[in-house]
Design a protein around this motif. Structure first.
Motif, short mmCIF file in Angstrom:
data_model
loop_
_atom_site.label_atom_id
_atom_site.label_comp_id
_atom_site.label_asym_id
_atom_site.label_seq_id
_atom_site.Cartn_x
_atom_site.Cartn_y
_atom_site.Cartn_z
N SER A 97 -1.36 3.68 -6.33
CA SER A 97 -0.49 2.57 -6.70
C SER A 97 -1.09 1.25 -6.29
O SER A 97 -1.51 1.08 -5.13
CB SER A 97 0.89 2.73 -6.04
OG SER A 97 1.56 3.85 -6.55
N PRO B 263 6.25 2.39 -9.42
CA PRO B 263 4.84 2.16 -9.09
C PRO B 263 4.00 1.86 -10.33
O PRO B 263 4.28 2.35 -11.43
CB PRO B 263 4.41 3.48 -8.45
CG PRO B 263 5.32 4.50 -9.05
CD PRO B 263 6.63 3.81 -9.31
N SER C 101 0.25 -1.62 4.00
CA SER C 101 0.97 -2.01 2.78
C SER C 101 1.57 -3.39 2.99
O SER C 101 1.79 -3.83 4.12
CB SER C 101 2.07 -1.01 2.44
OG SER C 101 2.97 -0.87 3.54
N THR D 56 -1.34 -0.87 -1.12
CA THR D 56 -0.22 -1.00 -2.04
C THR D 56 0.59 -2.26 -1.75
O THR D 56 0.85 -2.59 -0.59
CB THR D 56 0.71 0.22 -1.96
OG1 THR D 56 -0.06 1.39 -2.25
CG2 THR D 56 1.86 0.11 -2.94
#
Length: 524
Positions: free
Chosen positions: A20, A28, A212, A237
């Motif tokens: 992703s 996603p 992330s 991500t």
């Protein structure tokens, strides 16, 4: 490095195509899907007649179309002019006129923003280059211009050949904070954007398996764009909010075990206020914040006790956001100050004495000058302003005041226009404001400098607590704790400070406070 290493395309790691890249509203988007959307969008733009050097204005909230449009424009050699969703008709007209945008991609509607009504106040004669609008979410909106639906993802268009030799050309235009003549447009190339994104990923030691980002800042500003690109460069991500709201931000931070986020002090204040948990964010490692509101030091202290680690940083549209950031190894008092350590090893920061014009020694406040790979190309279609902003040896004149710390880091203190020359010394307003806020009866304070009988003096505005402060008591306390030239000549009690919205948050209108001070003094 080849020129391809400096392209926006190079940031999307091919070896992680199935991973992703983004998560929008729980959905996603893999890196492979993102690459496909870029190709589709480039083909769509080419079908609209957009090619090398053409400007496309993008007036969208945070969505996959925004990022695909930027990357697609880069592929074609076109330029994206970022339009703040907070803008209204005069500001939109100014940006369209100065940029010479041929096409504008615009939301059909978003919450309470009536894009069509705002555009209705823009006369076609004001923006002669604009030919049509591309609407996201509808076939058309009521407007002076022809409309097409932005359907790049809905049906195929013939592939567009990529432009050549465009890595160093303008690809993204940010607006500055603005002046009485309207904001300038800050031009960045793929090289400045991509190389800085790589520096951010490296400096923050981002691990795609572990880290992330919660992207809650608007992509139309450098703060939101730079942080997003840095995590894309790292292969990590990015969880995206279309526009900031504290409740969904809190939900994503906790449920997705987010490690990094960037925002204004007010954003983090609102998020903390929604949870009573003593330490609600066990996975958070870095929350870079810009201090726009009074009381940010108190916020940072509270956030620290609750496991929300705030890190001071520095940036601007010209040198990009996340130009520098504090380190985890810094003492807490140093970590929360603006400034920090430059992300790029090639970046240089120097301080110039505003009185003598000589370079200042460590610890001495002066004008911040920066040379770095992240520096802008110049102000779009404004060579005179560009020349005024760059020194003969290539340093950008930031218009900010700060000092070198002596260990490789620097401290941002205030905007040059806000710094006060009192008693022959350069004084940051925050020093006096902090003392005022420690006084009984003061909930908040702002300090500005004015000319009083031919002498520079400071004037304070305070918001009272439950028991309003007594001016004589405040003055007595300040005289005990500050040099005499720092003691305000007047202290006025107000209900609120004048503020203005920006892409990154609400800021105090210090110029308006100076005008208020002079008006009140004149009326005495």
């Amino acid at each position: 490095m080849s020129t391809d290493d400096f392209s926006l395309q190079s940031l999307v790691r091919a070896e992680a195509a199935a991973d992703s890249a983004f998560v929008f509203d729980g959905v996603p988007v893999s890196r492979a899907e993102f690459q496909g959307k870029i190709e589709q969008t480039a083909a769509w733009l080419a079908a609209q007649g957009i090619g090398k050097g053409d400007v496309v204005a993008v007036w969208l909230v945070n969505r996959i179309e925004w990022i695909a449009l930027l990357s697609a424009a880069a592929r074609l050699g076109a330029v994206v002019a970022a339009v703040n969703t907070r803008y209204r008709s005069a500001e939109v007209a100014h940006l369209l006129k100065v940029s010479g945008a041929r096409l504008m991609v615009v939301e059909a509607a978003f919450r309470s923003i009536d894009f069509a009504a705002i555009l209705a106040d823009v006369a076609k004669a004001e923006v002669p280059a604009l030919q049509k609008l591309a609407v996201v979410g509808a076939d058309a909106i009521p407007t002076h211009w022809p409309c097409v639906r932005f359907d790049a993802f809905d049906k195929p268009y013939p592939s567009a050949p990529p432009a050549k030799d465009n890595i160093g050309l303008p690809v993204l235009l940010y607006t500055t904070s603005g002046t009485t003549k309207g904001p300038k447009l800050v031009a960045h190339s793929q090289r400045t954007l991509a190389s800085h994104a790589a520096s951010v990923a490296k400096a923050l030691k981002l691990d795609p398996e572990r880290h992330s980002l919660l992207a809650m800042l608007p992509f139309c500003g450098t703060f939101g764009m730079t942080s997003m690109l840095g995590f894309i460069a790292a292969g990590a991500t990015v969880h995206v909010l279309d526009a900031f709201e504290a409740a969904p931000a809190l939900k994503i931070l906790t449920e997705q075990k987010i490690t990094h986020s960037f925002g204004s002090d007010e954003m983090f204040r609102r998020i903390l206020a929604l949870t009573g948990a003593p330490r609600p964010f066990p996975h958070l490692e870095v929350c870079g914040f810009a201090a726009f509101q009074p009381g940010w030091r108190e916020l940072a202290a509270e956030a620290e006790t609750r496991g929300l680690p705030l890190f001071g940083l520095y940036g601007s549209s010209e040198v990009q956001a996340l130009f520098s950031i504090a380190l985890a190894s810094d003492a807490f008092a140093d970590r929360i100050e603006g400034g920090g350590w430059p992300m790029s090893a090639e970046a240089k920061v120097r301080i110039r004495d505003t009185e003598t014009g000589e370079l200042a020694a460590q610890g001495v406040s002066g004008a911040i000058e920066i040379s770095a790979p992240s520096c802008f190309l110049g102000y779009f279609n404004n060579p005179d302003a560009t020349r005024e902003a760059i020194t003969a040896d290539g340093f950008f004149l930031t218009g900010d005041i700060g000092r070198l710390r002596g260990d490789g880091a620097f401290v941002y203190e205030t905007r040059a226009g806000d710094a006060m020359r009192l008693g022959g010394f350069l004084v940051a307003p925050g020093e006096i404001e902090d003392e005022l806020k420690s006084c009984p009866g003061v909930a908040d304070a702002q300090v500005v400098a004015v000319d009083l009988k031919g002498q520079a003096r400071c004037v304070a505005f305070v918001i009272p607590a439950k028991e309003p402060p007594q001016q004589e008591a405040l003055t007595t306390r300040l005289r005990e704790r500050l040099a005499s030239y720092k003691v305000p000549a007047r202290i006025y009690v107000v209900d609120a400070f004048p503020v203005t919205d920006s892409a990154n948050g609400v800021k105090i209108q210090r110029a308006r406070l100076r005008s208020m001070a002079m008006e009140r003094i004149a009326a005495e």
